[in-house]
Design a protein around this motif. Structure first.
Motif, short mmCIF file in Angstrom:
data_model
loop_
_atom_site.label_atom_id
_atom_site.label_comp_id
_atom_site.label_asym_id
_atom_site.label_seq_id
_atom_site.Cartn_x
_atom_site.Cartn_y
_atom_site.Cartn_z
N ALA A 58 13.12 6.18 12.58
CA ALA A 58 13.57 4.83 12.03
C ALA A 58 12.72 4.36 10.99
O ALA A 58 13.32 3.76 9.91
CB ALA A 58 13.53 3.99 13.31
N LYS A 59 11.34 4.48 11.04
CA LYS A 59 10.67 3.74 9.83
C LYS A 59 10.97 4.52 8.55
O LYS A 59 11.13 4.15 7.76
CB LYS A 59 9.22 3.89 10.35
CG LYS A 59 8.63 2.90 11.55
CD LYS A 59 7.13 3.22 11.53
CE LYS A 59 6.68 2.48 12.63
NZ LYS A 59 5.24 2.73 12.86
N GLU A 60 11.22 5.90 8.68
CA GLU A 60 11.35 6.59 7.59
C GLU A 60 12.88 6.17 7.01
O GLU A 60 12.75 5.89 5.88
CB GLU A 60 11.29 8.04 7.74
CG GLU A 60 11.41 9.06 6.85
CD GLU A 60 11.39 10.57 7.16
OE1 GLU A 60 12.54 11.10 6.93
OE2 GLU A 60 10.39 10.96 7.68
N ALA A 61 13.85 6.12 7.91
CA ALA A 61 14.85 5.76 7.28
C ALA A 61 14.99 4.45 6.73
O ALA A 61 15.71 4.07 5.88
CB ALA A 61 16.00 5.83 8.48
N GLU A 62 14.35 3.44 7.29
CA GLU A 62 14.20 1.93 6.86
C GLU A 62 13.70 2.07 5.37
O GLU A 62 14.16 1.28 4.65
CB GLU A 62 13.40 1.11 7.96
CG GLU A 62 13.22 -0.45 7.36
CD GLU A 62 12.92 -1.35 8.52
OE1 GLU A 62 12.26 -2.25 7.96
OE2 GLU A 62 12.78 -0.86 9.68
N THR A 63 12.64 2.76 5.47
CA THR A 63 11.85 2.81 3.91
C THR A 63 12.85 3.53 2.79
O THR A 63 13.12 2.84 1.95
CB THR A 63 10.78 3.69 3.94
OG1 THR A 63 9.79 3.22 4.92
CG2 THR A 63 10.00 3.85 2.64
N SER A 64 13.63 4.49 3.40
CA SER A 64 14.58 5.05 2.29
C SER A 64 15.79 3.93 2.23
O SER A 64 16.02 3.82 1.00
CB SER A 64 15.33 6.23 3.09
OG SER A 64 14.30 7.32 3.18
N LEU A 65 16.25 3.27 3.00
CA LEU A 65 17.16 2.35 2.89
C LEU A 65 16.72 1.27 1.83
O LEU A 65 17.44 0.57 0.92
CB LEU A 65 17.75 1.75 4.11
CG LEU A 65 18.69 2.68 4.90
CD1 LEU A 65 19.06 1.99 6.31
CD2 LEU A 65 20.17 3.10 4.20
N ARG A 66 15.49 0.68 2.19
CA ARG A 66 14.95 -0.21 1.19
C ARG A 66 14.81 0.16 -0.28
O ARG A 66 15.25 -0.64 -1.32
CB ARG A 66 13.38 -0.63 1.68
CG ARG A 66 12.99 -1.51 1.04
CD ARG A 66 11.67 -2.35 1.69
NE ARG A 66 11.94 -2.66 3.20
CZ ARG A 66 11.36 -1.81 4.26
NH1 ARG A 66 10.47 -1.12 4.02
NH2 ARG A 66 11.37 -2.51 5.08
N ARG A 67 14.70 1.24 -0.40
CA ARG A 67 14.53 1.85 -1.94
C ARG A 67 15.73 1.91 -2.34
O ARG A 67 16.09 1.60 -3.49
CB ARG A 67 14.03 3.36 -2.01
CG ARG A 67 12.50 3.45 -1.70
CD ARG A 67 11.86 4.62 -1.98
NE ARG A 67 10.52 4.57 -1.75
CZ ARG A 67 9.71 5.56 -1.57
NH1 ARG A 67 10.26 6.67 -1.42
NH2 ARG A 67 8.34 5.31 -1.48
N LEU A 68 16.97 2.51 -1.45
CA LEU A 68 18.46 2.11 -2.09
C LEU A 68 18.81 0.71 -2.40
O LEU A 68 19.51 0.34 -3.52
CB LEU A 68 19.24 2.70 -1.00
CG LEU A 68 19.15 4.32 -0.90
CD1 LEU A 68 19.88 4.82 0.25
CD2 LEU A 68 19.51 5.21 -2.23
N ALA A 69 18.40 -0.24 -1.40
CA ALA A 69 18.61 -1.40 -1.58
C ALA A 69 18.16 -2.09 -2.80
O ALA A 69 18.58 -2.82 -3.72
CB ALA A 69 18.35 -2.29 -0.37
#
Length: 183
Positions: free
Chosen positions: A89-100
């Motif tokens: 979940a942390k990894e996914a959140e970090t990835s989504l943050r970069r896309l955002a």
């Protein structure tokens, strides 16, 4: 140009496949790239209006299904006290943050969320809860047999979302689409 309040912006939900949100390292160049980056870039080029839309960038981690990524994380962290679902979940959140951040750079406001549960249930629920006016779903290629036997979560989301839905097949996106996110 005056800023449109968030409550008056068109709400677009972009649902990304949890297995393709995190970066993949290219074996030849050693550089990290996000498979979902092209999907978000395609949305920016073809669907989104800067300063007029608000994007909800989401993915759903199915914590009930067999997950090879979690199994692998469990195996490699036998001596760790950290929950593999939590690290994913942390990894996914970090990835989504970069896309955002890439969307913010081109004038599109964005919120990220990592949902927990079956994507075919959590994503339409999220769309309804946030009054989504459009859903863009990332579709990863499946085998012909798999497609013939059942609907995948993207198809089930499209049926249940209650708003116009765009299905974006990752394999059909041009390589140069990433330039849509250049500031």
């Amino acid at each position: 140009m005056s800023s449109i309040p968030l409550s008056l912006r068109r709400k677009v939900v972009i649902a990304l496949d949890a297995d393709h949100v995190s970066p993949v390292t290219d074996a030849d160049t050693g550089e990290s790239r996000y498979l979902s980056f092209k999907t978000v870039a395609w949305c920016k080029a073809n669907l989104l209006r800067a300063h007029q839309d608000h994007v909800f960038l989401i993915t759903s981690l199915d914590t009930h299904a067999f997950d090879g990524g979690v199994l692998s994380a469990m195996w490699t962290s036998l001596n760790s006290t950290e929950d593999p679902h939590l690290s994913r979940a942390k990894e996914a959140e970090t990835s989504l943050r970069r896309l955002a951040e890439a969307l913010h750079a081109v004038g599109v406001s964005c919120t990220i969320e990592v949902l927990r549960g079956t994507p075919s249930e959590t994503i339409p629920e999220y769309v309804h809860l946030h009054k989504g006016e459009m859903l863009a779903v990332q579709v990863v290629g499946r085998s012909a047999l798999s497609e013939a036997l059942s609907f995948g979560w993207p198809e089930l989301c499209a049926r249940a979302a209650g708003c116009p839905t765009v299905m974006i097949k990752m394999g059909d996106l041009p390589e140069n689409i990433a330039s849509a996110l250049d500031p």
